[in-house]
Design a protein around this motif. Structure first.
Motif, PDB file in Angstrom:
ATOM      1  N   GLY A  58       0.813  -1.205   0.000  1.00 37.09           N
ATOM      2  CA  GLY A  58       0.000   0.000   0.000  1.00 37.09           C
ATOM      3  C   GLY A  58       0.854   1.264   0.000  1.00 37.09           C
ATOM      4  N   ASP A  59       2.053   1.148  -0.599  1.00 40.23           N
ATOM      5  CA  ASP A  59       3.004   2.263  -0.585  1.00 40.23           C
ATOM      6  C   ASP A  59       2.708   3.196  -1.763  1.00 40.23           C
ATOM      7  N   LEU A  60       1.814   4.163  -1.527  1.00 37.95           N
ATOM      8  CA  LEU A  60       1.381   5.053  -2.608  1.00 37.95           C
ATOM      9  C   LEU A  60       2.502   5.897  -3.198  1.00 37.95           C
ATOM     10  N   PRO A  61       3.275   6.629  -2.399  1.00 39.78           N
ATOM     11  CA  PRO A  61       4.368   7.433  -2.980  1.00 39.78           C
ATOM     12  C   PRO A  61       5.342   6.550  -3.758  1.00 39.78           C
ATOM     13  N   GLY A  62       5.636   5.376  -3.197  1.00 36.95           N
ATOM     14  CA  GLY A  62       6.547   4.447  -3.883  1.00 36.95           C
ATOM     15  C   GLY A  62       5.989   4.066  -5.239  1.00 36.95           C
ATOM     16  N   LEU A  63       4.679   3.825  -5.309  1.00 34.07           N
ATOM     17  CA  LEU A  63       4.018   3.451  -6.566  1.00 34.07           C
ATOM     18  C   LEU A  63       4.159   4.559  -7.597  1.00 34.07           C
ATOM     19  N   GLN A  64       3.937   5.804  -7.128  1.00 33.93           N
ATOM     20  CA  GLN A  64       4.046   6.933  -8.056  1.00 33.93           C
ATOM     21  C   GLN A  64       5.479   7.109  -8.549  1.00 33.93           C
ATOM     22  N   ASP A  65       6.438   6.913  -7.652  1.00 33.97           N
ATOM     23  CA  ASP A  65       7.840   6.998  -8.084  1.00 33.97           C
ATOM     24  C   ASP A  65       8.111   5.992  -9.187  1.00 33.97           C
ATOM     25  N   LEU A  66       7.638   4.764  -8.959  1.00 34.61           N
ATOM     26  CA  LEU A  66       7.857   3.718  -9.967  1.00 34.61           C
ATOM     27  C   LEU A  66       7.207   4.101 -11.290  1.00 34.61           C
ATOM     28  N   ALA A  67       5.968   4.620 -11.204  1.00 34.90           N
ATOM     29  CA  ALA A  67       5.236   4.991 -12.429  1.00 34.90           C
ATOM     30  C   ALA A  67       5.999   6.057 -13.203  1.00 34.90           C
ATOM     31  N   ILE A  68       6.537   7.059 -12.474  1.00 31.03           N
ATOM     32  CA  ILE A  68       7.275   8.130 -13.145  1.00 31.03           C
ATOM     33  C   ILE A  68       8.579   7.581 -13.738  1.00 31.03           C
ATOM     34  N   LEU A  69       9.210   6.681 -13.008  1.00 33.77           N
ATOM     35  CA  LEU A  69      10.433   6.051 -13.505  1.00 33.77           C
ATOM     36  C   LEU A  69      10.155   5.342 -14.839  1.00 33.77           C
ATOM     37  N   VAL A  70       9.006   4.644 -14.869  1.00 32.40           N
ATOM     38  CA  VAL A  70       8.634   3.933 -16.097  1.00 32.40           C
ATOM     39  C   VAL A  70       8.535   4.904 -17.270  1.00 32.40           C
TER      40      VAL A  70
END
Lengths: 599, 611
Positions: free
Chosen positions: B66-78
């Motif tokens: 449930g790590d929302l900021p982590g998810l967004q970081d990954l999405a931006i990295l993609v």
């Protein structure tokens, strides 16, 4: 002074609208509708498999990652085995699909080539005077190859469409919001693709034209190689050839640069959608709206959805780019031969030839005939004399129906030649042209060209009549000697004799000799003359000649000057009354160095 | 450009082994760019492999946590990595296109130059359509092979390696399974390529056959018409096209039967099954798995790892498919390159001489015991021929059709090397003279006139490219061609159709004469045995020629009595041998065959001319 070839459009090239191109192509598709339907079905099955596989895997993954309750491993194993067997079927389908794809492509190419070829057979000779052989060949060989590949579009288009619709349906059923996100990106892709496609079309036209010019240059250089060598032109030819290639290279590179944008761009779109799935989808999973297996489904569907979307888009692009080729093909197919023909197939021809007020010009500004009229009776031998360019060969070419006249009429046995079927009309003519053209093959093959079912005896007979027998006998392989392309193994005189033999074999009602023995030495010619006398007797013979020895035996002599007949009669009459003829004859005497007898 | 040296576009060493090596030599010209493309491609592969790993990571840890900021970081990295991948991919493909298309052009130019230097023997035997097919279709296939070739090989090979490494870090057991099947994968790829090869060559040969047939049909169109052979020709063409179609379909079937893709998807399903077994075993706390009675040690596996593993397998689908396509186009490219290479290395050049310069010549010609056959084993066209001509003299050659008259000129121009004896100009043997010097001193007007489809101006200036308009006009006037040229609306800019068909025979001959006039040769060979020009025009030309012949050594093939009478020597040829050499007076009385030739003239009724 450059010999550079122009890379512009041919005079008959037209533009076709996108819709017209598709409609015309669909005619070729209809020829192969059977295979196209098979292809379509195969594509649907493989689409069904590619839709089903992620669904099955999703079930598995959802089962694996479920947080409560025992995992049903037996079900997972069954899924695994279904997957295993399914893969094998997928391959089978794939195999069939590629095979069918090749069948359709290969047949489409053949069909275009054959159609263009037979169109070319109907074209008037004037067409070939204007178009370089290399460029025509380029259309038949190269453009057909490009266009033939387009026919598959008719199967793939519908299957892509079906696939997209079904996949979107499933995705909607899983989660609407995410699907809308993904759907939103598709119009962007389509717009971008169509935008790029416009450039593709423009550039590929340039590529096709420059390519045709390269082709023509190769053809001419190879056929004219002896001339280039004699004039030390190799260096310059190669510079010009390099220039042409450079032009083609630049056009091709421009096309490739535009084409290259495609895949990185599509790649980027896929990442963009991945971003959407991760960002909004991940959030949905965290919020508990969808499960991880669903996310995997979205992931793999988007990747698979992209396939058909890209395919659909690139089909538009391919038709656009390919339309440079289809345009060149359709322009050729749509070009009407200027020949006016009827359907009469004369059984036999007596040989009465009438030119009635004939007007003709090769190029509109330079008229050759402005009202030529002459009447030739059957079984007569007519000699045409006059200066170079006076219009003798033109008369022969018109009679042979190589060109269409602009006004007046040409009558054979009092019937307009335009009412005849051209091929059956020509079968009553025998023409020996100025330039002896032989095909690659044996001497017998070349002579037999006039009459495919001729026996060896018949061939030996015409060889004897043309005094080729001594030469043929000296060859180890006799009449089976290969003369090579254009008859390059023989001297010009020998080639002329073979073309003469070929015409004699056809046994025509009207025999036309256009400088037929100009390159044969005078002695051999006089021998031939004697053996031809009998042959001339029972047919209408029209002879263009400069050697007076040939002319003198004619029943009637027509004197040409600047497209008009200025003298008509026998040698004895003309020499008395016709100044032009006497002039010709006198210069001939002087020129040959034969003593004139003064009184 | 010399015709007696072999032409090497590349370093000599690339011509000693095979067409592979030769093609390699062509590619080596762009080694810098190839390295660059390889490097860029490697980066895109790394990114391409890394992006699914991010997805696996998201599913495995970030989302379940449930790590929302982590998810967004990954999405931006993609998205950032994706953008970089797209840009680099574009750059790579641009360089890639440059390499392949420039190579195609280089090959075509090499082919052109090489073929231009071949001796005439080569052209007598070669088929125009076949050479055209090599210069256009086969070279184009090279681009189709090289263009995806470089990038695809790298993507495929490194894609597989990168995926393997990534898999290895995920789970050793699954990777080991993959590794077991991989050799089969390679084996099937190899058999596939091997089966495609002969069919590809066959395909190119059949294509060349269509080309040859088409070329002959188009150039001989008048003959085809004359004998109403259109239908026959169309049938023949159709059978050639159909035979090509058959080979296309046959090749397509081989191409379709491409097993690695099947292996890969079977493997994916096996790995899924295995993954399920491993996870099940994990749950039961086992550290090994019984397979066929053997206990295989296993490594624990998470669901996320399995998904990532399956995604990585998915990445392999692309290289596997591309390899099919790649092998397909590469075998085709190689078929083309082997055809081109065979032509390039066909030894058909004149013998190497001393390349002596010959700037100013007098124009003495000596033939000493010359024997020459167009083909080995064929009846010689010229046998033991000897004669000599002083500078400025005229030799008239006469003889029956096919007696070897035209051959003399061709030998003097050194279009062929003689078999025995010697030919010399100013006592220099022609094969020792620099070939371009020789040919610029010897002018030839042939019997079969080949004009090019270009303007009349360009045709006249063919041998001397930098002529002024005045010089061109002067030459045309000398050849009595000016008047008829001016009668065309476009004058000297009139484009003449291929082979000059819109000009009459006599007009073509005069343009050809003008073309030779401008080169101002010391020695002139004129094949005048044709009577295509009417007497009056010929009289004009001969007046112009009288001036031209001054200070020139001339060999003239003729049947014209006037020319024969004025010639310094007459050579009577029969079956390639000199039956008699002498003046008109020497020949006319005692030599029966010579007299016979004029029999035809003597039979003409005498012309009575009023005074």
């Amino acid at each position: 002074m450059s010999m550079r070839r122009k890379t512009e459009k041919a005079y008959f090239d037209r533009e076709y609208k996108f819709g017209t191109t598709v409609k015309r192509l669909s005619v070729y598709a209809a020829e192969q509708r059977g295979w196209l339907i098979v292809m379509f079905l195969l594509l649907l099955i493989s689409a069904a498999i590619s839709i089903a596989v992620p669904l099955v895997v999703r079930e598995g993954l959802n089962e694996l990652s479920k947080s409560s309750g025992a995992i049903d491993y037996e079900m997972l194993k069954i899924i695994g085995w279904i997957y295993f067997v399914g893969s094998f079927f997928e391959w089978l389908i794939n195999y069939a699909q590629i095979k069918v794809n090749w069948i359709i492509t290969a047949r489409s190419i053949s069909s275009l080539r054959i159609q263009m070829f037979s169109r070319l057979q109907d074209m008037d000779v004037g067409f070939f005077d204007k178009m370089e052989t290399g460029k025509v060949m380029n259309r038949v060989m190269d453009d057909s190859n490009q266009a033939g590949n387009l026919i598959n579009v008719f199967a793939t288009f519908f299957s892509s469409l079906t696939l997209i619709v079904v996949m979107l349906g499933i995705m909607f059923s899983v989660n609407g919001t995410m699907t809308w996100w993904i759907l939103g990106s598709i119009p962007v892709i389509v717009v971008v693709v169509i935008f790029i496609a416009n450039f593709l079309r423009k550039y590929s036209q340039k590529v096709r034209r420059t390519r045709a010019a390269v082709n023509a240059a190769v053809q001419q250089t190879i056929t004219g190689v002896a001339v280039s060598k004699g004039f030390n032109r190799e260096k310059q030819n190669s510079e010009e050839f390099t220039d042409l290639n450079r032009e083609n290279l630049n056009a091709s590179l421009k096309l490739s640069y535009t084409f290259s944008i495609f895949f990185p761009l599509i790649d980027f779109f896929s990442v963009l959608i991945l971003y959407l799935i991760l960002n909004s989808g991940g959030l949905q999973v965290i919020q508990g709206n969808i499960r991880i297996g669903d996310l995997y489904l979205f992931y793999s569907y988007t990747l698979r959805l992209f396939g058909p979307v890209i395919q659909l888009a690139s089909q538009v692009a391919r038709i656009q780019a390919g339309s440079a080729a289809t345009e060149r093909i359709f322009s050729l197919l749509d070009l009407d031969s200027v020949m006016k023909v009827g359907s009469d197939k004369p059984e036999s021809v007596e040989g009465h030839v009438t030119f009635d007020n004939v007007h003709f010009a090769y190029t509109p500004d330079v008229p050759v005939y402005q009202g030529l009229s002459v009447d030739i009776h059957p079984k007569q031998t007519i000699a045409l004399v006059g200066h170079t360019g006076a219009g003798k060969t033109t008369m022969v070419s018109l009679l042979a129906r190589f060109y269409e006249i602009q006004e007046g009429q040409i009558l054979i046995d009092h019937k307009n030649v335009q009412s005849f079927d051209i091929e059956s009309y020509r079968s009553h003519l025998g023409i020996v042209p100025q330039e002896p053209y032989l095909f690659a093959g044996t001497i017998a093959d070349n002579i037999r060209y006039a009459k495919p079912d001729a026996t060896d005896e018949e061939i030996l007979e015409v060889i004897r009549l043309t005094h080729l027998d001594e030469f043929v006998d000296s060859l180890p392989e006799g009449i089976d000697t290969d003369v090579r392309e254009r008859g390059s193994r023989l001297s010009t005189g020998q080639r002329q004799l073979i073309t003469l033999a070929r015409a004699l074999l056809a046994n025509p009602a009207i025999l036309i000799l256009d400088e037929a023995t100009a390159s044969v030495d005078a002695y051999t010619e006089s021998m031939i003359q004697k053996s031809l006398e009998n042959l001339f007797a029972d047919r209408t013979s029209i002879v263009v000649a400069h050697r007076l020895s040939t002319i003198i035996h004619a029943d009637r002599i027509l004197v040409f000057d600047q497209g008009q007949i200025v003298g008509d009669g026998s040698h004895d009459a003309l020499i008395e009354t016709n100044d032009t003829y006497r002039d010709l004859y006198k210069t001939y005497y002087e020129f040959q160095g034969i003593e004139t007898v003064a009184d | 450009m010399s015709e007696d040296t072999v032409y090497y576009y590349l370093d000599r060493k690339y011509y000693q082994r095979s067409h592979w090596h030769w093609l390699f030599g062509h590619l080596m010209q762009y080694k810098g760019k190839i390295l660059l493309v390889s490097f860029l491609t490697l980066i895109t592969i790394a990114l391409q492999t890394y992006i699914p790993l991010i997805f696996g990571q998201a599913i495995d840890t970030v989302i379940p946590d449930g790590d929302l900021p982590g998810l967004q970081d990954l999405a931006i990295l993609v998205i950032i990595l994706g953008l970089i991948r797209a840009l680099i991919g574009y750059l790579a493909s641009i360089f890639n296109e440059q390499i392949s298309q420039e190579t195609e052009m280089n090959v075509r130019v090499e082919f052109f130059e090489n073929v231009s230097r071949k001796k005439m023997d080569f052209f007598n035997k070669a088929r125009v359509g076949d050479l055209m097919s090599q210069a256009t279709q086969d070279t184009q296939n090279l681009t189709f092979a090289i263009s995806p070739g470089i990038r695809s090989i790298i993507s495929a090979v490194f894609g597989i390696i990168a995926a393997a490494i990534a898999m290895l870090t995920l789970n050793v057991t699954l990777t080991a399974t993959f590794g077991l099947i991989f050799p089969f994968y390679i084996y099937f790829m190899y058999t596939y390529a091997k089966r495609l090869q002969p069919v590809s060559l066959d395909r190119q040969q059949r294509l060349a056959k269509i080309n040859t047939g088409l070329q002959e049909n188009l150039t001989g169109i008048r003959v085809v018409r004359t004998f109403s052979a259109q239908e026959r020709e169309a049938q023949q063409f159709e059978s050639q096209v159909r035979s090509y179609e058959d080979v296309l379909v046959e090749r397509g079937a081989i191409s379709a039967y491409y097993i690695p893709i099947l292996l890969l998807s079977l493997l994916t399903s096996l790995i899924f099954l295995l993954g399920v077994y491993i996870i099940e075993a994990n749950e039961q706390g086992l550290s090994s798995l019984p397979v066929l009675g053997l206990n295989i040690p296993i490594q624990p596996l998470s669901v996320g790892d399995l998904i990532a593993f399956l995604t990585l397998m998915g990445i392999l689908v692309f290289p596997t498919q591309i390899l099919r396509f790649l092998l397909d186009v590469i075998t085709l490219g190689f078929a083309g390159s082997s055809r081109i290479y065979t032509t390039l290395t066909t030894q058909s050049i004149l013998e190497k001489g001393a390349d002596l310069p010959l700037e100013n010549i007098k124009g003495d010609i000596t033939f000493t015991n010359v024997t020459f056959a167009y083909e080995e084993g064929a009846r010689p066209a010229v046998i033991d021929l000897s004669f000599d001509l002083k500078a400025g003299e005229t030799l008239a050659v006469i003889g029956p059709t096919g007696s070897g008259k035209t051959t003399i000129g061709k030998l003097l121009l050194r279009l062929y090397d003689i078999d025995e004896g010697s030919i010399s100009i100013d006592s220099l043997e022609v094969n020792q003279i620099e070939i371009n010097h020789l040919r610029s001193q010897v002018g030839m007007i042939e019997q079969d006139i080949m004009l090019f489809s270009a303007s009349i101006r360009a045709n006249i200036a063919y041998g001397v490219p930098n002529l002024t308009d005045e010089e061109i006009e002067a030459a045309a006037k000398a050849a009595q061609a000016h008047d008829f040229i001016m009668s065309f609306p476009d004058g000297y800019d009139t484009i003449i159709g291929e082979k000059g068909v819109t000009l009459s025979g006599g007009q073509r001959q005069r343009v050809a004469m003008a073309r030779t006039f401008v080169t101002n040769p010391k020695i002139l060979v004129m094949d005048d045995s044709t009577s295509a020009i009417d007497a009056q025009t010929e009289a004009k030309i001969s007046a112009a020629m009288e001036g031209l012949l001054k200070n020139r050594t001339t060999i003239i093939i003729t049947h014209r009595l006037a020319t024969l009478k004025n010639a310094d020597k007459i050579l009577f040829l029969r079956n390639g041998t000199a039956e008699k050499i002498g003046t008109h007076q020497e020949l006319i009385a005692p030599f029966e065959p010579y007299r016979q030739i004029f029999g035809a003239y003597q039979e003409l009724p005498p012309l009575e001319v009023d005074n």
